[in-house]
Enzyme design. Structure first.
Site, PDB file in Angstrom:
ATOM      1  N   GLY A 272       0.837  -1.209   0.000  1.00 22.51           N
ATOM      2  CA  GLY A 272       0.000   0.000   0.000  1.00 22.51           C
ATOM      3  C   GLY A 272       0.859   1.241   0.000  1.00 22.51           C
ATOM      4  O   GLY A 272       2.068   1.176  -0.252  1.00 22.51           O
ATOM      5  N   ASN A 273       0.235   2.385   0.263  1.00 24.66           N
ATOM      6  CA  ASN A 273       0.991   3.638   0.375  1.00 24.66           C
ATOM      7  C   ASN A 273       0.337   4.536   1.418  1.00 24.66           C
ATOM      8  O   ASN A 273      -0.687   4.183   1.997  1.00 24.66           O
ATOM      9  CB  ASN A 273       1.123   4.322  -0.996  1.00 24.66           C
ATOM     10  N   HIS A 274       0.921   5.713   1.624  1.00 14.57           N
ATOM     11  CA  HIS A 274       0.504   6.562   2.751  1.00 14.57           C
ATOM     12  C   HIS A 274      -0.688   7.468   2.452  1.00 14.57           C
ATOM     13  O   HIS A 274      -1.059   8.284   3.287  1.00 14.57           O
ATOM     14  CB  HIS A 274       1.669   7.447   3.205  1.00 14.57           C
TER      15      HIS A 274
END
Ligand code: CTP
Length: 408
Positions: A218-220
């Site tokens: 995933g990412n932020h």
């Protein structure tokens, strides 16, 4: 209206009549009045005698800076017929809290206090936020009155469910003031906004690409900028679809499609863009996914060190090919912001691109503010000051509205 929207404040200068009727939740009407005033609306409060038992007119006068309307038989200011004058000057009337008897009065055309009198004398949109015990709300009489009013175009906001003053749990709570203000903005947007009749698609959040049933890449991205753009488009009258991976509270009156992976977002965007006017790709799309996600949890002891092979995902915004669609891309960068952003604008066939440096502490992921530059396909670059993500949305939509107007 556009000069007001530059400041991101769709209620600025709008005249809202707030009718307050006798319920224990009257104290929340004070916060509601305060929020409307902070949103730069001109707020006139009309109180029933019962409401004035719960909260004094002085409280509302202190918050709105205007004399509340209470006594039907006392001339108010220079105008003899105050209720007619008030009804005529308003852009919108909101009754919050609305009791069962006020709802009944308006449904049956009885005008024996200032609130019902003004509601009958006005032709502007009427929003009603009920508050009462669940048994009263569910009573056949109240439900019949609600149906009657809804058929006449009155918009109901709530009631919400939860614990009631009686100790019972059920439907009957006044909707929270912050949400009521959003509903007021949305309604006025539908009346006066520059995106009325337009369909706007917004994506938000970061994709999750499965490694196995419990793990993902995933990412932020928090999704906050996308949600703020969706709310801003709604407040300008657009019909908004928000395609989101983020679990944030859905903005009222926005159609939210929940997705997770790139593949789900890709399919949802392709379908939603048919016949749409605008696509804003604020999502942090996953560029890669595991080639072969495991169908069982990868066990640490058995697997030892693991190498995950990744394959590239398709570019969603570049692949949308809807005639006349205004595409807006985002570029969250850590290095060479402007060069990368300008290259992406062209590569993705976007008319506008919102560039931000995600390493700045007050901009980018998870915070409520952003500092962006809006690039256009004519080589222009508009560097905006630090502002709320909602205001960024409004500034961006100023540009979108210009492009849509040119195409007409
Ligand atoms: N985007 C997209 N589909 C992808 C990747 C990105 O639609 N597979 C969109 C994003 O939503 C954003 C814009 O393209 O509006 C730029 O995304 P960004 O991640 O900054 O750029 P990439 O094209 O992925 O390039 P890089 O990761 O190399 O910076």
């Amino acid at each position: 209206m556009s000069s007001r929207l530059l400041r991101g404040q769709p209620l600025a200068g709008r005249h809202v009549v707030l009718g307050v009727t006798g319920s224990i939740s009257c104290y929340k009407a004070v916060e509601l009045a305060s929020r409307l005033v902070q949103a730069e609306a001109v707020v006139d409060v009309a109180l029933t005698a019962h409401a004035a038992e719960f909260v004094t007119p002085l409280t509302f006068r202190s918050i709105t800076g205007r004399e509340p309307y209470l006594d039907m038989f006392r001339p108010h200011g220079e105008h003899g017929e105050a209720h007619v004058e008030l009804a005529r000057r308003a852009d919108l009337m909101l009754i919050a809290p609305a009791t069962a008897s006020t709802i009944a009065r308006i449904a049956h055309g009885l005008a024996d206090d200032f609130v019902s009198l003004t509601a009958l004398a006005t032709t502007v949109p009427l929003l009603v936020a009920p508050a009462m015990d669940s048994q009263m709300w569910e009573h056949a009489a109240t439900q019949a009155n609600r149906t009657l009013l809804a058929e006449r175009g009155v918009q109901f906001v709530g009631p919400a469910g939860g614990r009631l003053a009686s100790g019972r749990v059920g439907a009957g709570r006044l909707v929270e003031p912050a949400e009521i203000v959003e509903r007021v903005k949305a309604r006025l947007g539908r009346e006066h906004g520059d995106l009325v009749g337009r369909r706007v698609i917004v994506t938000a959040g970061g994709n999750r690409e499965a490694i196995d049933p419990v793990r993902f890449i995933g990412n932020h991205s928090s999704g906050k900028q996308g949600y703020a753009i969706a709310a801003a488009a709604r407040d300008r009258g657009a019909t908004v679809t928000l395609i989101s991976t983020a679990g944030l509270a859905p903005p009222p009156e926005v159609d939210v499609i929940a997705v997770s992976s790139h593949a789900e977002m890709f399919a949802a965007v392709q379908a939603a863009c048919r016949g749409a006017d605008v696509l804003v790709m604020a999502a942090a799309v996953a560029d890669y996914r595991p080639v072969a996600p495991a169908d069982h949890k990868i066990k640490r002891e058995r697997a030892g060190d693991v190498t995950i092979e990744l394959t590239q995902n398709a570019d969603i915004i570049a692949s949308v090919d809807e005639p006349g669609l205004v595409k807006v891309a985002f570029a969250a960068e850590t290095d060479d912001l402007m060069e990368n952003a300008a290259r992406k604008l062209t590569a993705k066939g976007a008319r506008l691109l919102v560039a931000n440096d995600v390493t700045a502490p007050d901009a980018g992921f998870a915070v409520d503010t952003n500092r962006v530059t809006i690039l256009d396909d004519r080589g222009g670059a508009d560097e905006l000051a630090l502002m709320s993500k909602y205001d960024v949305g409004m500034r961006l939509l100023d540009r979108v509205a210009e492009l849509l107007a040119e195409a007409r």
